[in-house]
Scaffold this active site. Structure first.
Site, PDB file in Angstrom:
ATOM      1  N   ASP A   1     -17.143  44.219  24.304  1.00 32.94           N
ATOM      2  CA  ASP A   1     -15.893  44.601  23.630  1.00 32.94           C
ATOM      3  C   ASP A   1     -14.781  44.783  24.666  1.00 32.94           C
ATOM      4  O   ASP A   1     -13.671  44.249  24.518  1.00 32.94           O
ATOM      5  CB  ASP A   1     -16.054  45.946  22.897  1.00 32.94           C
TER       6      ASP A   1
ATOM      7  N   THR B   1     -19.344  44.961  16.151  1.00 32.48           N
ATOM      8  CA  THR B   1     -20.102  45.370  17.345  1.00 32.48           C
ATOM      9  C   THR B   1     -21.495  45.858  16.970  1.00 32.48           C
ATOM     10  O   THR B   1     -22.476  45.523  17.635  1.00 32.48           O
ATOM     11  CB  THR B   1     -19.353  46.465  18.126  1.00 32.48           C
TER      12      THR B   1
END
Length: 150
Positions: free
Chosen positions: A36, A112
């Site tokens: 990320d 995620t």
């Protein structure tokens, strides 16, 4: 570029080594990985290189990226393509929009939790564009298109 970083992370040691943390203690839905952070850094660096420091960018991982300096020493990203819109019928690329009217929203790794769980068909890289607080476009990148069911 963000999608490539996500793919590289998934296929390398970072994915299997548990290189992740929670943004909110005890809240599994708040998981963030180095993928990320690295993908957001890459995306924002490319945007800043092309449109400069005055471009307003809101990134989902802004708190996390402020704590990492690991990518600061890397070479600048390759220039962004600016010919993509010219291939879309009915879209004019003649108008120049003042940079202070534009806001870019970056979700470098949407999904995620799914990424961490290996459900790669549910992962995307999202960029939204607004002009004067009104959405005008966006980009969806699929880091793992071969896993897509569509």
């Amino acid at each position: 570029r963000g999608c490539q970083i996500i793919r590289d992370f998934q296929s390398g040691d970072g994915y299997s080594s548990g290189n992740k943390k929670l943004k909110e203690a005890g809240e599994i839905r708040s998981v963030v990985t180095q993928a990320d952070i690295d993908a957001q850094h890459c995306i924002i660096s490319g945007l800043r290189q092309r449109w400069g420091p005055k471009l307003r960018i809101i990134g989902e991982e802004d708190d996390a990226t402020s704590t990492t300096d690991a990518l600061a020493d890397q070479p600048p990203p390759t220039p962004l393509r600016d010919d993509i819109l010219s291939n879309i019928p009915g879209v004019s690329t003649e108008e120049e929009i003042p940079v202070d009217e534009v806001t870019i929203f970056v979700d470098p790794l949407d999904g995620t939790r799914e990424f961490v769980e290996g459900r790669l068909e549910n992962v995307a890289c999202l960029i939204g564009v607004a002009r004067n607080d009104r959405s005008i476009g966006g980009v969806i990148g699929l880091p793992f298109p071969s896993f897509s069911k569509d």
